[in-house]
Design a protein around this motif. Structure first.
Motif, PDB file in Angstrom:
ATOM      1  N   ASP A  53      39.200  50.786  27.667  1.00 57.15           N
ATOM      2  CA  ASP A  53      40.620  50.603  26.933  1.00 57.15           C
ATOM      3  C   ASP A  53      42.172  50.434  26.833  1.00 57.15           C
ATOM      4  O   ASP A  53      43.150  50.985  28.067  1.00 57.15           O
ATOM      5  CB  ASP A  53      40.463  52.109  26.525  1.00 57.15           C
ATOM      6  CG  ASP A  53      39.303  53.231  26.285  1.00 57.15           C
ATOM      7  OD1 ASP A  53      38.092  52.331  26.454  1.00 57.15           O
ATOM      8  OD2 ASP A  53      38.489  54.469  26.656  1.00 57.15           O
ATOM      9  N   GLU A  54      42.349  49.905  26.002  1.00 53.92           N
ATOM     10  CA  GLU A  54      44.205  50.092  25.296  1.00 53.92           C
ATOM     11  C   GLU A  54      44.687  48.917  26.359  1.00 53.92           C
ATOM     12  O   GLU A  54      45.117  48.428  26.981  1.00 53.92           O
ATOM     13  CB  GLU A  54      45.014  51.162  26.026  1.00 53.92           C
ATOM     14  CG  GLU A  54      44.621  52.625  25.306  1.00 53.92           C
ATOM     15  CD  GLU A  54      44.595  52.316  23.676  1.00 53.92           C
ATOM     16  OE1 GLU A  54      45.349  51.945  23.600  1.00 53.92           O
ATOM     17  OE2 GLU A  54      43.980  52.716  22.791  1.00 53.92           O
ATOM     18  N   ALA A  55      43.026  48.208  26.702  1.00 56.00           N
ATOM     19  CA  ALA A  55      43.735  46.365  28.093  1.00 56.00           C
ATOM     20  C   ALA A  55      44.628  45.797  26.715  1.00 56.00           C
ATOM     21  O   ALA A  55      44.117  45.590  25.633  1.00 56.00           O
ATOM     22  CB  ALA A  55      42.499  45.941  28.573  1.00 56.00           C
ATOM     23  N   VAL A  56      46.005  45.362  27.529  1.00 61.70           N
ATOM     24  CA  VAL A  56      46.680  43.808  27.062  1.00 61.70           C
ATOM     25  C   VAL A  56      46.113  42.820  27.922  1.00 61.70           C
ATOM     26  O   VAL A  56      46.803  42.703  28.837  1.00 61.70           O
ATOM     27  CB  VAL A  56      48.273  44.451  26.698  1.00 61.70           C
ATOM     28  CG1 VAL A  56      48.580  43.456  25.357  1.00 61.70           C
ATOM     29  CG2 VAL A  56      47.986  45.512  26.440  1.00 61.70           C
ATOM     30  N   ILE A  57      45.668  41.696  27.010  1.00 60.18           N
ATOM     31  CA  ILE A  57      45.438  40.156  27.508  1.00 60.18           C
ATOM     32  C   ILE A  57      45.914  39.723  27.314  1.00 60.18           C
ATOM     33  O   ILE A  57      45.501  39.335  26.062  1.00 60.18           O
ATOM     34  CB  ILE A  57      43.139  40.577  27.828  1.00 60.18           C
ATOM     35  CG1 ILE A  57      43.202  42.040  28.749  1.00 60.18           C
ATOM     36  CG2 ILE A  57      43.385  38.782  28.858  1.00 60.18           C
ATOM     37  CD1 ILE A  57      41.302  41.536  28.566  1.00 60.18           C
ATOM     38  N   ALA A  58      46.589  38.475  27.931  1.00 59.18           N
ATOM     39  CA  ALA A  58      47.474  37.633  27.345  1.00 59.18           C
ATOM     40  C   ALA A  58      46.830  36.317  28.117  1.00 59.18           C
ATOM     41  O   ALA A  58      47.647  36.424  29.454  1.00 59.18           O
ATOM     42  CB  ALA A  58      48.727  37.920  26.868  1.00 59.18           C
ATOM     43  N   ASN A  59      46.835  35.395  27.337  1.00 61.85           N
ATOM     44  CA  ASN A  59      46.905  34.033  28.529  1.00 61.85           C
ATOM     45  C   ASN A  59      45.984  34.051  29.532  1.00 61.85           C
ATOM     46  O   ASN A  59      46.451  34.107  30.744  1.00 61.85           O
ATOM     47  CB  ASN A  59      47.996  33.349  28.566  1.00 61.85           C
ATOM     48  CG  ASN A  59      48.743  32.537  26.891  1.00 61.85           C
ATOM     49  OD1 ASN A  59      47.705  31.840  26.088  1.00 61.85           O
ATOM     50  ND2 ASN A  59      49.652  33.319  26.243  1.00 61.85           N
ATOM     51  N   LYS A  60      44.843  34.647  29.796  1.00 65.40           N
ATOM     52  CA  LYS A  60      44.551  35.176  31.065  1.00 65.40           C
ATOM     53  C   LYS A  60      43.165  34.597  31.170  1.00 65.40           C
ATOM     54  O   LYS A  60      42.363  34.397  29.933  1.00 65.40           O
ATOM     55  CB  LYS A  60      44.179  36.447  31.213  1.00 65.40           C
ATOM     56  CG  LYS A  60      44.487  36.997  32.542  1.00 65.40           C
ATOM     57  CD  LYS A  60      44.949  38.427  32.698  1.00 65.40           C
ATOM     58  CE  LYS A  60      45.337  38.600  34.165  1.00 65.40           C
ATOM     59  NZ  LYS A  60      45.613  39.938  34.107  1.00 65.40           N
ATOM     60  N   GLU A  61      42.574  34.313  31.753  1.00 64.95           N
ATOM     61  CA  GLU A  61      40.901  33.957  32.840  1.00 64.95           C
ATOM     62  C   GLU A  61      40.519  34.932  33.446  1.00 64.95           C
ATOM     63  O   GLU A  61      40.719  35.057  34.365  1.00 64.95           O
ATOM     64  CB  GLU A  61      40.972  32.637  33.310  1.00 64.95           C
ATOM     65  CG  GLU A  61      40.448  31.553  32.938  1.00 64.95           C
ATOM     66  CD  GLU A  61      39.631  30.284  33.240  1.00 64.95           C
ATOM     67  OE1 GLU A  61      38.702  30.338  34.003  1.00 64.95           O
ATOM     68  OE2 GLU A  61      40.639  28.875  33.010  1.00 64.95           O
ATOM     69  N   ILE A  62      39.417  35.878  31.936  1.00 60.45           N
ATOM     70  CA  ILE A  62      38.521  36.479  33.843  1.00 60.45           C
ATOM     71  C   ILE A  62      37.056  36.875  33.920  1.00 60.45           C
ATOM     72  O   ILE A  62      36.876  36.250  33.022  1.00 60.45           O
ATOM     73  CB  ILE A  62      39.494  38.190  32.706  1.00 60.45           C
ATOM     74  CG1 ILE A  62      40.507  38.283  32.346  1.00 60.45           C
ATOM     75  CG2 ILE A  62      38.647  39.549  33.863  1.00 60.45           C
ATOM     76  CD1 ILE A  62      41.005  39.407  31.413  1.00 60.45           C
ATOM     77  N   ASN A  63      36.705  36.564  35.187  1.00 66.06           N
ATOM     78  CA  ASN A  63      35.276  36.254  35.717  1.00 66.06           C
ATOM     79  C   ASN A  63      35.025  37.671  36.258  1.00 66.06           C
ATOM     80  O   ASN A  63      33.616  37.935  36.731  1.00 66.06           O
ATOM     81  CB  ASN A  63      35.782  35.661  36.505  1.00 66.06           C
ATOM     82  CG  ASN A  63      35.934  34.159  36.280  1.00 66.06           C
ATOM     83  OD1 ASN A  63      37.176  33.658  36.438  1.00 66.06           O
ATOM     84  ND2 ASN A  63      35.395  33.842  35.023  1.00 66.06           N
ATOM     85  N   GLY A  64      35.930  38.751  36.713  1.00 70.49           N
ATOM     86  CA  GLY A  64      34.911  40.065  37.292  1.00 70.49           C
ATOM     87  C   GLY A  64      36.462  41.271  36.886  1.00 70.49           C
ATOM     88  O   GLY A  64      37.539  41.029  36.838  1.00 70.49           O
ATOM     89  N   PRO A  65      35.950  42.463  37.582  1.00 65.27           N
ATOM     90  CA  PRO A  65      37.267  43.242  38.062  1.00 65.27           C
ATOM     91  C   PRO A  65      38.461  43.170  38.287  1.00 65.27           C
ATOM     92  O   PRO A  65      39.398  43.744  38.059  1.00 65.27           O
ATOM     93  CB  PRO A  65      36.083  44.086  38.211  1.00 65.27           C
ATOM     94  CG  PRO A  65      34.751  44.535  38.420  1.00 65.27           C
ATOM     95  CD  PRO A  65      34.882  42.424  38.391  1.00 65.27           C
ATOM     96  N   GLU A  66      38.010  42.225  39.298  1.00 69.15           N
ATOM     97  CA  GLU A  66      39.898  42.126  39.896  1.00 69.15           C
ATOM     98  C   GLU A  66      40.428  40.633  39.314  1.00 69.15           C
ATOM     99  O   GLU A  66      41.832  41.379  39.806  1.00 69.15           O
ATOM    100  CB  GLU A  66      39.101  41.584  42.259  1.00 69.15           C
ATOM    101  CG  GLU A  66      38.721  40.049  41.056  1.00 69.15           C
ATOM    102  CD  GLU A  66      37.161  40.344  40.708  1.00 69.15           C
ATOM    103  OE1 GLU A  66      36.642  38.817  40.745  1.00 69.15           O
ATOM    104  OE2 GLU A  66      36.637  40.900  40.427  1.00 69.15           O
ATOM    105  N   ASP A  67      40.242  40.478  38.077  1.00 69.73           N
ATOM    106  CA  ASP A  67      41.492  39.373  37.231  1.00 69.73           C
ATOM    107  C   ASP A  67      41.622  40.338  36.230  1.00 69.73           C
ATOM    108  O   ASP A  67      42.725  40.065  35.707  1.00 69.73           O
ATOM    109  CB  ASP A  67      40.680  38.771  36.637  1.00 69.73           C
ATOM    110  CG  ASP A  67      39.845  38.213  37.777  1.00 69.73           C
ATOM    111  OD1 ASP A  67      40.645  37.855  38.473  1.00 69.73           O
ATOM    112  OD2 ASP A  67      37.945  37.519  37.259  1.00 69.73           O
TER     113      ASP A  67
END
Length: 471
Positions: free
Chosen positions: A456-470
């Motif tokens: 909830d409330e996450a802000v993701i900007a210009n990012k690659e995410i493949n797993g929780p660690e990212d």
């Protein structure tokens, strides 16, 4: 020898079709006519060297249209000449829904059909006009739509429904109708594309009824195009200039390279579809530089002209063969498109409209756009949020896990904020919390066998995410 085979096929087909008591004589004749044209090979070949770019007289810039005086009786007079017709034959199968696509919820618990009725009702209430709504159903959507429209009984909109033609699928091997070979269920039949709107409007008796009430123009649009609103400037222009047909076109982006475009050809305006383009020119056709506009399938057509051309059997649109397979049998559906009729009408034009008039929902990625903060809902109109700086919408690519509407909705606690998003790619077992904001270029691709939850409330900007660690 070939001509004999074609005439043999037609003779055999006529004999078989005569025994199909599920369809009317009009449908039988229309179908035989379509197959005969197809077998005669009258496919229209375009001579590339004769194609000309249309001038501003042929494709009129929207900004050049005269304004409409607000609140005057002129507006009521204009609207009283108008009918709105939505193409409602499609099922929501690509988005995992059963029943008509127009009953998918778009925003705030309202469906496509709800929004269309609210829009027309607001016009009728505001100007004291009587703009009726016509829904062209197919045999697939007819029964459901009849039940659904009952809920609008008390609205200030007259709603009429009629069915487009029902044609038998052709067995590719011998050109005989599939239903005459025992396939009598729904799979034996098909609706022959939206080019069928003109004869169906005529054959249903609706066309004469509308003319007798003083209606002059019909605005035809896909029921899933949220941008297809009644536009008084366009209607006024057509009436003033006695145009019989108008196609709304809009500037192409890279997402629209396959869409049909308008050309001037041998002195008439014509729709050029990718299927008509010689192979060596396909790259040129797809270029945004040369063919800058594409057909939105928002069409404005003079009703008297429709009557004249249908009665003269003059609407011989290009035939689109659509091969399918039913229970292992290869079949053929012959279809036509309403936009291709433009070349048969007098004083036909295009109008180059703003992109906001083309907002179709073909997949859940489109649904994400219209349910997000990129748009707001005002009086049944889906309006773009002025806070978005970029004039183009973000590109959105969702994996198969999101393809069905029910799965799509289940994976979002709430639709993320995408007002500052450029592009989004999501694939794998991804779940979104509430109040998430996505900005710039975002890629969220879960590793195999990994459940990836965006908090909830996450802000993701210009990012690659493949797993929780990212995160």
């Amino acid at each position: 020898m070939a001509s004999t085979t074609a005439s043999d096929k037609i003779a055999n087909l006529q004999a078989a079709v005569a025994g199909l008591n599920q369809i009317s004589e009009n449908e039988k004749n229309g179908f035989i006519n379509l197959v005969s044209r197809y077998l005669s090979g009258e496919a229209q070949h375009v001579e590339w060297s004769k194609i000309q770019t249309p001038t501003d007289e042929v494709v009129v810039p929207y900004d050049s249209l005269a304004g409409i005086p607000e609140g005057s009786s002129d507006v009521k007079n204009l609207l009283d000449k108008l009918v709105v017709l939505k193409l409602n034959g499609g099922l929501g199968t690509t988005m995992g829904c059963t029943g008509p696509k127009s009953v998918i919820e778009v925003r705030d618990g309202l469906t496509f059909l709800d929004l269309i009725v609210i829009q027309i009702e607001n016009l009728n209430n505001k100007y004291g006009s009587n703009v009726p709504l016509l829904l062209m159903n197919s045999f697939n959507t007819h029964d459901d739509t009849q039940k659904i429209v009952e809920k609008y009984t008390n609205s200030n909109v007259e709603i009429h429904t009629f069915n487009q033609s029902q044609y038998p699928r052709l067995v590719a091997e011998d050109f005989l109708p599939l239903p005459s070979k025992g396939q009598t269920g729904k799979d034996g039949w098909y609706p022959p594309g939206h080019g069928d709107v003109f004869p169906s409007l005529y054959n249903s008796g609706k066309l004469d009824a509308l003319l007798s009430k003083g209606k002059e123009y019909v605005f035809v649009a896909n029921s899933d195009n949220l941008g297809a609103l009644v536009d008084l400037k366009i209607l006024n222009h057509l009436i003033q200039n006695k145009n019989e047909y108008c196609m709304e076109v809009t500037p192409k982006t890279l997402a629209d390279v396959k869409g049909g475009t308008l050309i001037s050809y041998e002195g008439r305006v014509q729709l050029l579809e990718i299927a008509q383009v010689p192979d060596e020119h396909v790259g040129e056709f797809k270029s945004i530089e040369k063919f800058k506009i594409f057909n939105t399938n928002n069409l404005w057509v003079n009703l008297q002209a429709v009557k004249r051309l249908v009665e003269a059997d003059a609407l011989k649109m290009e035939i689109i063969p659509n091969p399918k397979e039913v229970d292992g049998v290869k079949v053929l559906q012959l279809e036509t498109a309403a936009g291709a009729a433009i070349r048969f009408f007098d004083k036909a034009i295009g109008i180059n409209v703003p992109r906001s008039r083309f907002l179709p929902v073909k997949a859940t990625s489109d649904l994400l756009l219209v349910q997000s903060d990129l748009y707001t809902l005002q009086d049944g109109f889906v309006v773009r949020n002025p806070a978005r700086a970029n004039p183009e919408n973000p590109s959105i690519e969702l994996g198969p896990e999101f393809k069905k509407v029910s799965n799509f909705l289940g994976r979002f606690k709430s639709i993320p904020s995408i007002i500052e998003l450029d592009s989004l790619k999501v694939a794998g077992d991804v779940w979104f919390g509430a109040g998430v904001a996505l900005k710039g270029k975002v890629s969220i691709v879960a590793k195999a066998d990994t459940k990836l939850e965006i908090p909830d409330e996450a802000v993701i900007a210009n990012k690659e995410i493949n797993g929780p660690e990212d995160l």
